[in-house]
Design an enzyme around this catalytic site. Structure first.
Site, PDB file in Angstrom:
ATOM      1  N   HIS A  34      14.230  35.396 -35.934  1.00 20.63           N
ATOM      2  CA  HIS A  34      13.667  34.261 -37.011  1.00 20.63           C
ATOM      3  C   HIS A  34      14.810  34.809 -38.206  1.00 20.63           C
ATOM      4  CE1 HIS A  34      10.837  33.556 -33.689  1.00 20.63           C
ATOM      5  NE2 HIS A  34      10.338  32.025 -34.562  1.00 20.63           N
ATOM      6  N   HIS A 269      13.972  29.342 -40.506  1.00 16.57           N
ATOM      7  CA  HIS A 269      13.251  30.034 -39.236  1.00 16.57           C
ATOM      8  C   HIS A 269      13.574  30.424 -38.201  1.00 16.57           C
ATOM      9  CE1 HIS A 269       9.235  30.033 -39.154  1.00 16.57           C
ATOM     10  NE2 HIS A 269       9.641  29.528 -37.327  1.00 16.57           N
ATOM     11  N   GLU A 430     -16.879  34.136 -34.737  1.00 17.99           N
ATOM     12  CA  GLU A 430     -16.889  35.133 -34.538  1.00 17.99           C
ATOM     13  C   GLU A 430     -14.795  35.552 -33.980  1.00 17.99           C
ATOM     14  OE1 GLU A 430     -19.693  32.220 -33.185  1.00 17.99           O
ATOM     15  OE2 GLU A 430     -17.950  31.663 -34.015  1.00 17.99           O
ATOM     16  N   HIS A 492     -24.607  25.716 -24.587  1.00 18.96           N
ATOM     17  CA  HIS A 492     -24.285  27.142 -24.748  1.00 18.96           C
ATOM     18  C   HIS A 492     -24.887  27.255 -23.222  1.00 18.96           C
ATOM     19  CE1 HIS A 492     -24.690  25.459 -29.129  1.00 18.96           C
ATOM     20  NE2 HIS A 492     -25.621  27.391 -29.524  1.00 18.96           N
TER      21      HIS A 492
END
Length: 686
Positions: A34, A269, A430, A492
């Site tokens: 890149h 890129h 999280e 859950h």
């Protein structure tokens, strides 16, 4: 520190062009990479690395160096060029080996591979999040160790990032926390070039980035011209004046700057410019040197070895004075930055495990974890805990870990004993928590651990993978580990998560069955300096399983109960072995007792860590699981994982759970002694 001598504008331009030339040449030679980001951020690199970054190329691990993170890690030739040019042990031959097997210049920067690389980046957004963790660690260490007249922790964290990092959701999680924590020594420089792989980002990325970061509580500087070294220099200088906020510097740039036909296009890129375009680029920027050749005057202007050595020498002198005034603090700082546990750790671990064994309590393994943590956090000040808004469920807090708080000026709040907080409220973040913990571990000085429900390990997974890839000592406390959590239902209830985590190379996964196994799991997690750990813990109470030897638990699996323990004569050989983990160990023991009534002797093996057991010798594994002994595995999760142990049957769960009390669920899904007995009899034809 970087040299402060005056450099002419023409020399500065050539310094930036040296980055461009090395980037396009290395990518071209590798035929992969890149070039656009390094070419577009070259002047930003000059401004930071020559005028502000405190570093010593001769000692990449100097404790008080500034940390630099290339969050847009695909532009790896930018950091490789900077490291080579400033004098690190990264040669031109290393640059020529870009993206080749076993080179020091892999496709994305990797910590531990390239001297001077602070973290492994590539998965976008995680680098800036690591930087937040590094800045947090610096702030906490400064509050803990600095004394009046003796400042030994005083450095900054700088991060380069691009549009992709800002689009990834984790950047929101981490940058919001950075603002809340008032991490004023964190400076992020945003390469605002408006281009991603799919082209101009405007149709899909229209965020008011300045407004977004201001809302987080950051200073925002710019937009500035990212190709004007003086403008970027001034912006960084302004950022360094902040006393209570992190700073985002928005730098307007052109991707692939200097390339006549590829600049400002997605073509720049992620692919080589091509020989003809490189020739045109050289002409456009006035760079006449051959590939991988840096003119002597440009090399001299870039070199930071002398200035870096002087900067560290000044700190060494300050630290010597600190050590003379506070010898115990200096020794503690040195130990912790080296990642070494206290000399008394073995004794501490024995006390923790012995206490669990002696008390033989019937508690949930999440509570067993907290009991172990009470001991460890009292003796190990480097333990830095936290939870993603589930502290009361994860039980990651202890008497020794008050909540981390900052006052209005951004200083760490300390209690009457002069102690700062050691338990972090991450909020419902999280993924951010997991990657911030990686940054804390990378910085050094702390052993981070954080909790959430096991099913939400999916949110954290890529950061867990990165911890394993980087060989970091971080500990994930995952509670509510099965259908045993009950009424919350299948959203859950973890089914595939234990097996999924065990697939991550280098991650130790523990699913303990009682207090002693949990204490051993914590001991192993803390002792593993180069390996992350995941502890999978129950919500429901688990009876203590009597055992004579706790040391054998460290091997990941062991013989918990032989037939003699349920009424057979000593030495009676088992006809089968039942392997179980966590809450299912008690089920295996009950089934063993019922099978004894039918004159069927079986061995019960507790396997709290399959990952640790798999590293044991063939002799030990055969001792625990004899070659010709039929095997039946029990775990309240997907069954596929267990067949690798040569099982004849697996009692598991290949569907999602249901919403009901835990006891009802275990019975419904066949986790009963009766079903285990029937399965063993079927395997044996008895």
């Amino acid at each position: 520190m970087a040299a402060s001598q005056e450099i002419s504008s023409s020399s500065t331009a050539q310094m930036a062009n040296a980055i461009r030339a090395l980037a396009m040449d290395a990518v071209q030679q590798a035929n992969s990479g890149h070039p656009g980001a390094p070419m577009g951020m070259a002047e930003i690199g000059v401004a930071l690395w020559k005028r502000h970054l405190k570093h010593n190329p001769a000692n990449p691990l100097w404790a008080d160096r500034d940390r630099f993170v290339l969050s847009n890690g695909h532009g790896s030739m930018l950091i490789y060029a900077l490291l080579h040019l400033t004098g690190y042990a990264l040669s031109l031959d290393d640059l020529k080996a870009f993206r080749q097997m076993h080179s020091k210049t892999p496709g994305h920067p990797e910590v531990g591979v390239t001297p001077g690389v602070e973290t492994t980046t590539g998965p976008l957004g995680q680098g800036i999040t690591n930087a937040v963790g590094m800045a947090l660690a610096e702030k906490l260490l400064a509050a803990e160790f600095n004394r009046d007249g003796h400042t030994v922790v005083d450095h900054r964290t700088y991060a380069f990032l691009g549009d992709g990092c800002l689009m990834e959701g984790i950047s929101h999680e981490a940058c919001a926390l950075a603002g809340a924590w008032k991490l004023n020594k964190l400076v992020a420089l945003y390469d605002d070039n408006g281009i991603s792989i799919d082209g101009q980002v405007a149709p899909w990325f229209i965020d008011d980035t300045a407004g977004r970061f201001a809302a987080y509580g950051w200073n925002v500087v710019g937009p500035v011209d990212g190709h004007d070294v003086e403008a970027v220099d001034a912006a960084i200088a302004q950022a360094r004046q902040s006393g209570d906020k992190p700073t985002l510097v928005i730098c307007k740039t052109h991707i692939g700057k200097g390339s006549p036909n590829r600049a400002n296009t997605s073509k720049a890129h992620g692919e080589p410019l091509g020989a003809e375009e490189i020739k045109l680029t050289r002409e456009s920027i006035g760079w006449s040197a051959e590939p991988f050749v840096i003119p002597a005057d440009v090399a001299a202007a870039w070199n930071c070895q002398v200035a870096g050595a002087a900067s560290q020498a000044a700190w060494d002198e300050r630290f010597a004075a600190y050590a003379a005034a506070f010898p115990e603090l200096a020794a503690e700082f040195t130990r912790r930055m080296a990642g070494e546990l206290p000399d008394t750790f073995a004794e501490i671990a024995v006390e923790v495990v012995a206490a669990a064994h002696d008390k033989a309590e019937t508690v949930a393994s999440r509570k067993a974890s907290q009991l172990a943590l009470e001991h460890f956090t009292a003796k190990l000040p480097e333990m830095l805990g936290g939870s993603a808004d589930l502290t009361g469920s994860n039980l990651t807090n202890t008497k020794s870990t008050p909540n981390l708080r900052f006052d209005a000026a951004g200083a760490v709040v300390k209690n009457e004993a002069g102690q700062g907080g050691r338990h972090i409220n991450y909020g419902v973040r999280e993924f951010g928590m997991a990657a911030i913990m990686n940054g804390v571990a990378l910085h050094g000085g702390y052993i981070p651990y954080g909790g959430t429900f096991l099913t939400f390990s999916d949110y954290s997974r890529n950061a867990i993978r990165m911890a394993a890839l980087m060989k970091l000592r971080v500990v994930h406390v995952f509670t509510h580990d099965s259908i045993g959590l009950g009424e919350d239902g299948p959203t859950h209830q973890s089914v595939e998560h234990a097996a999924s985590l065990r697939l991550i190379p280098g991650l130790d996964v523990w699913r303990p069955a009682d207090t002693t196994e949990t204490a051993v799991a914590w001991t192993m997690a803390l002792a593993n300096k180069h390996r992350p750990s995941a502890l999978l813990l129950s919500r429901q109470n688990l009876p203590y399983a009597p055992k004579t030897d706790a040391d054998v638990i460290t091997k990941g699996a062991y013989v918990l109960a032989e037939p003699s323990e349920v009424g057979f004569k000593e030495g009676k050989k088992a006809k089968a072995v039942i392997i179980a983990t966590g809450s299912e160990v008690q089920l295996a023991l009950h089934a063993q007792a019922e099978l004894a009534k039918l004159k069927i002797p079986v061995r019960v093996v507790s396997m709290p860590s399959t990952t640790v057991f798999d590293r044991q010798s063939v002799a030990y594994k055969t001792e625990v699981l004899p070659a010709k002994l039929p095997r039946i595995a029990i775990e309240a999760g997907v069954t596929d994982f267990w067949w690798k142990y040569g099982c004849d049957a697996v009692i598991g769960l290949d569907t999602y759970g249901e919403s009901a009390p835990a006891g009802v669920l275990f019975k419904h899904f066949g986790f009963t002694p009766e079903n285990v007995v029937a399965t063993v009899r079927k395997v044996l034809g008895a």
